[in-house]
Design an enzyme around this catalytic site. Structure first.
Site, PDB file in Angstrom:
ATOM      1  CG  HIS A  50     -40.551  37.932  81.355  1.00 22.44           C
ATOM      2  ND1 HIS A  50     -40.556  39.209  80.880  1.00 22.44           N
ATOM      3  CD2 HIS A  50     -41.092  37.171  80.368  1.00 22.44           C
ATOM      4  CE1 HIS A  50     -41.064  39.228  79.648  1.00 22.44           C
ATOM      5  NE2 HIS A  50     -41.413  38.002  79.319  1.00 22.44           N
ATOM      6  CG  ASP A 101     -43.457  39.768  76.259  1.00 22.94           C
ATOM      7  OD1 ASP A 101     -43.164  39.070  77.229  1.00 22.94           O
ATOM      8  OD2 ASP A 101     -42.696  39.940  75.291  1.00 22.94           O
ATOM      9  CD  GLU A 141     -38.215  36.418  78.345  1.00 20.63           C
ATOM     10  OE1 GLU A 141     -38.457  35.467  77.590  1.00 20.63           O
ATOM     11  OE2 GLU A 141     -38.401  37.611  77.989  1.00 20.63           O
ATOM     12  CD  GLU A 142     -38.862  40.574  76.686  1.00 21.71           C
ATOM     13  OE1 GLU A 142     -38.245  40.042  75.740  1.00 21.71           O
ATOM     14  OE2 GLU A 142     -40.101  40.500  76.814  1.00 21.71           O
ATOM     15  CG  ASP A 151     -43.071  35.053  78.365  1.00 21.88           C
ATOM     16  OD1 ASP A 151     -43.703  36.117  78.272  1.00 21.88           O
ATOM     17  OD2 ASP A 151     -41.897  34.922  77.975  1.00 21.88           O
ATOM     18  CG  HIS A 182     -40.517  42.538  72.427  1.00 29.84           C
ATOM     19  ND1 HIS A 182     -39.975  41.508  71.680  1.00 29.84           N
ATOM     20  CD2 HIS A 182     -40.783  41.983  73.639  1.00 29.84           C
ATOM     21  CE1 HIS A 182     -39.934  40.396  72.398  1.00 29.84           C
ATOM     22  NE2 HIS A 182     -40.429  40.654  73.588  1.00 29.84           N
TER      23      HIS A 182
HETATM   24  C1  NAG Z   1     -40.363  53.313  72.069  1.00 28.33           C
HETATM   25  O1  NAG Z   1     -40.683  54.421  72.885  1.00 28.33           O
HETATM   26  C2  NAG Z   1     -40.820  55.644  72.197  1.00 28.33           C
HETATM   27  C3  NAG Z   1     -41.017  56.710  73.257  1.00 28.33           C
HETATM   28  O2  NAG Z   1     -41.900  56.305  74.257  1.00 28.33           O
HETATM   29  C4  NAG Z   1     -41.963  55.534  71.214  1.00 28.33           C
HETATM   30  O3  NAG Z   1     -42.145  56.753  70.528  1.00 28.33           O
HETATM   31  C5  NAG Z   1     -41.643  54.429  70.233  1.00 28.33           C
HETATM   32  O4  NAG Z   1     -42.708  54.241  69.340  1.00 28.33           O
HETATM   33  C6  NAG Z   1     -41.380  53.151  70.987  1.00 28.33           C
HETATM   34  N1  NAG Z   1     -40.890  52.128  70.083  1.00 28.33           N
HETATM   35  C7  NAG Z   1     -41.590  51.048  69.851  1.00 28.33           C
HETATM   36  C8  NAG Z   1     -40.946  50.013  68.991  1.00 28.33           C
HETATM   37  O5  NAG Z   1     -42.668  50.888  70.350  1.00 28.33           O
HETATM   38 ZN    ZN Z   2     -42.083  37.420  77.473  1.00 30.95          ZN
END
Ligand code: NAG
Ligand code: ZN
Ligand code: NAG
Ligand code: NAG
Length: 386
Positions: A194, A213, A247-248, A275, A354
Site C-alpha cells: 500500500h 508502513d 489501506e489505512e 506490508d 501510524h
Molecule cells: C501527527 O502530526 C503532528 C504534526 O505533524 C505531530 O505533532 C504529531 O506528533 C503526529 N502524531 C503522531 C501520532 O505521530
Molecule cells: Zn501497512
C-alpha cells in the site's frame, strides 16, 4: 422419530438463520442514504453483519487498533453471502505451486537489485508530508509512483509493460503496472503493497512519513519492477504490481480492485502482499514472518522455498495477523490465494507506525533486511510468471 424431529428442527433452524441473514442484508437505498449522511459501512469480523459508523468513530477504531474492512463502496447485497463464503480464515491450498526452478536466471538477476535505487525511492516517498488517501499530498504521492513506474518503462520500451491509475471516489488513486504475458493473458501473478500512510492523531495534515508502513513494501515493488524490466524479463503469463490506496482507511483500494477482478472473472495465480519489511526489533533475531491466516498454505510454503533459494532471510510462521489485517485480506475475501511475508514476528513489529516517528532513523530500521524482500519480490515474479 427423535431423529426426524431433530432433523426437522435443524432445517427450521437453518431456515431461520438464513432468513435472519437476509434481513440483515443492507439495501442499495440504505447505502445511498447513509453514505450521503457521511456514514461508512464497516465489517468488523467474519461472523457479524457490517455496521454503520461516522468518520470520527472509524478513526477511534483505528486508534484502538481495531481492524476492519470499510465495505461502503463494495458491499453488494446480491453477492455479500457468496463472497464471504469464498475467502476465509484458514484457506487450504487453492492451487499447487512448483518448487523454485529458475535459479540460473533468477540468481544473476537479483544480483542487479540496487539498494541505493530503493533508498532514492523511499527518500521521495517519505518526503510527502503524509500519503493519506484523502489528502492532496496522498494524491501527489500516487502521481509520483505512477510517474516513476512510467519512467522505468520508458527506459525499457521493448518490455511492453504499462502502468495505469485505478481511480477511486477519494483523491488518491491506486496504481497497476503490468508486464504482459508472451503466451497467455491469464492467470495473473500479483505483487502488492500500500502507498498510503497515516498519522492517527491528525490524518489529513499531520506528518506521516510511513517509511516502514508501507514505504518499505512500496519501494520493494518499485525495485523488483525495475530489476525485471532491466533484465529483459518476458513472462509467459502476466505479472502485475499493485500499489494500493487507502489501506489505512479499511483496505479500500485493494477491495475495489479485488472486487473488480472477481466481477470480470479474472484468474489470479497468486497474490503476494508486502506490508512492512524494514524493521528488526533491536536485540531480536531477524526473520521474515509468514502470516498464517487469511493466506493460502501452499502459496506460503512456496514463498518459504523462495526465501531459502534466493535470500539471506531466515523465516518463521508468524502469529496470526487477524481480521482485515492488510490488503491480502481483500484478495482472500474474493477467493484468491494470498501470502504475506512480514518484517518480523507480529509482536516484534515497528512501534512507530501510524505516527510522525515512522522514519528511517528508527533504531531497528534495517536496510539489509528490506533489501532482501525486494529480492524475494523479484524471484516471486520470475518463478510464477516465467
Ligand atoms: C501527527 O502530526 C503532528 C504534526 O505533524 C505531530 O505533532 C504529531 O506528533 C503526529 N502524531 C503522531 C501520532 O505521530
Ligand atoms: Zn501497512
Ligand atoms: C528522489 O529524490 C532525489 C532527491 O532527494 C532525486 O535525486 C531522485 O532523482 C528522486 N527520484 C527517484 C526516482 O529516486
Ligand atoms: C538486519 O537484517 C539482516 C537481514 O535479515 C540481518 O542479517 C541482520 O542481523 C539485521 N541487523 C540487525 C542489527 O538486526
Amino acid at each position: 422419530m427423535k431423529f426426524s424431529l431433530g432433523f426437522a428442527l435443524l432445517i427450521q433452524g437453518s431456515l431461520a438463520l438464513a432468513l435472519a441473514a437476509r434481513q440483515q442484508q443492507i439495501t442499495s437505498q440504505e447505502i445511498q442514504e447513509k453514505t450521503s449522511q457521511g456514514l461508512r459501512l464497516l465489517s468488523l469480523s467474519e461472523t457479524t453483519a457490517p455496521v454503520w459508523k461516522t468518520e470520527d468513530e472509524k478513526l477511534e477504531l483505528l486508534r484502538k487498533h481495531t481492524r476492519f474492512f470499510d465495505v461502503t463502496e463494495v458491499y453488494d447485497p446480491q453477492e455479500a453471502l457468496v463472497v464471504e463464503n469464498q475467502g476465509g480464515k484458514n484457506l487450504k491450498s487453492l492451487v499447487s505451486y512448483p518448487k523454485p526452478s529458475h535459479q540460473s536466471q533468477v540468481l544473476p538477476l537479483i544480483q542487479t537489485a540496487s539498494l541505493s535505487e530503493m533508498q532514492g525511492y523511499l527518500a521521495n516517498l517519505t518526503a510527502f508530508n503524509n500519503r493519506y488517501y484523502k489528502a492532496t499530498t496522498g494524491q501527489q504521492a500516487s502521481t509520483w509512483i505512477r510517474d516513476t513506474v512510467a519512467g522505468i518503462i520508458a527506459q525499457y520500451p521493448t518490455s511492453g509493460a504499462s502502468v495505469q491509475l485505478f481511480t477511486h471516489t477519494w483523491v488518491q488513486s491506486s496504481i497497476i503496472a503490468t508486464i504482459p504475458g508472451t503466451s497467455a493473458t491469464t492467470p495473473i501473478t500479483i505483487l502488492g503493497g500500500h502507498m498510503d500512510s497515516i498519522n492517527l492523531s491528525n490524518p489529513t495534515s499531520g506528518r506521516a512519513p510511513g517509511a516502514d508502513d508501507d514505504g518499505s513494501g512500496a519501494v520493494n515493488l518499485l525495485e523488483a519492477f525495475r530489476v525485471l524490466l532491466a533484465g529483459g524479463f518476458k513472462p509467459s503469463t502476466p505479472v502485475e504490481f499493485h500499489w494500493y490506496s487507502g489501506e489505512e482507511g479499511g483496505l479500500l483500494g485493494s477491495q475495489a480492485i479485488a472486487k473488480s477482478y472477481n466481477s470480470k472473472g479474472a484468474k489470479v495465480k497468486a497474490m503476494l502482499q508486502f506490508d512492512m519489511t524494514a524493521y528488526v526489533k533491536p536485540g531480536t533475531k531477524a526473520v521474515a514472518g509468514l502470516m498464517p491466516d487469511y493466506t493460502d498454505s501452499g502459496l506460503t510454503t512456496f514463498v518459504s522455498s523462495l526465501i531459502e533459494a534466493y535470500t539471506k532471510l531466515a523465516w518463521v510462521i508468524n502469529d496470526p495477523c487477524g481480521y482485515a489485517c492488510s490488503d491480502h485480506a481483500s484478495w482472500n475475501k474474493y477467493g484468491y490465494p494470498t501470502a504475506l511475508p512480514f518484517e518480523s514476528l507480529f509482536n516484534n513489529d515497528n512501534p512507530q507506525i501510524h505516527s510522525s516517528g515512522d522514519t528511517i532513523s528508527v533504531a531497528g530500521f534495517n536496510w539489509t533486511h528490506t533489501f532482501e524482500f525486494a529480492k524475494l519480490a523479484t524471484a516471486f515474479a520470475y518463478e510464477l510468471g516465467a
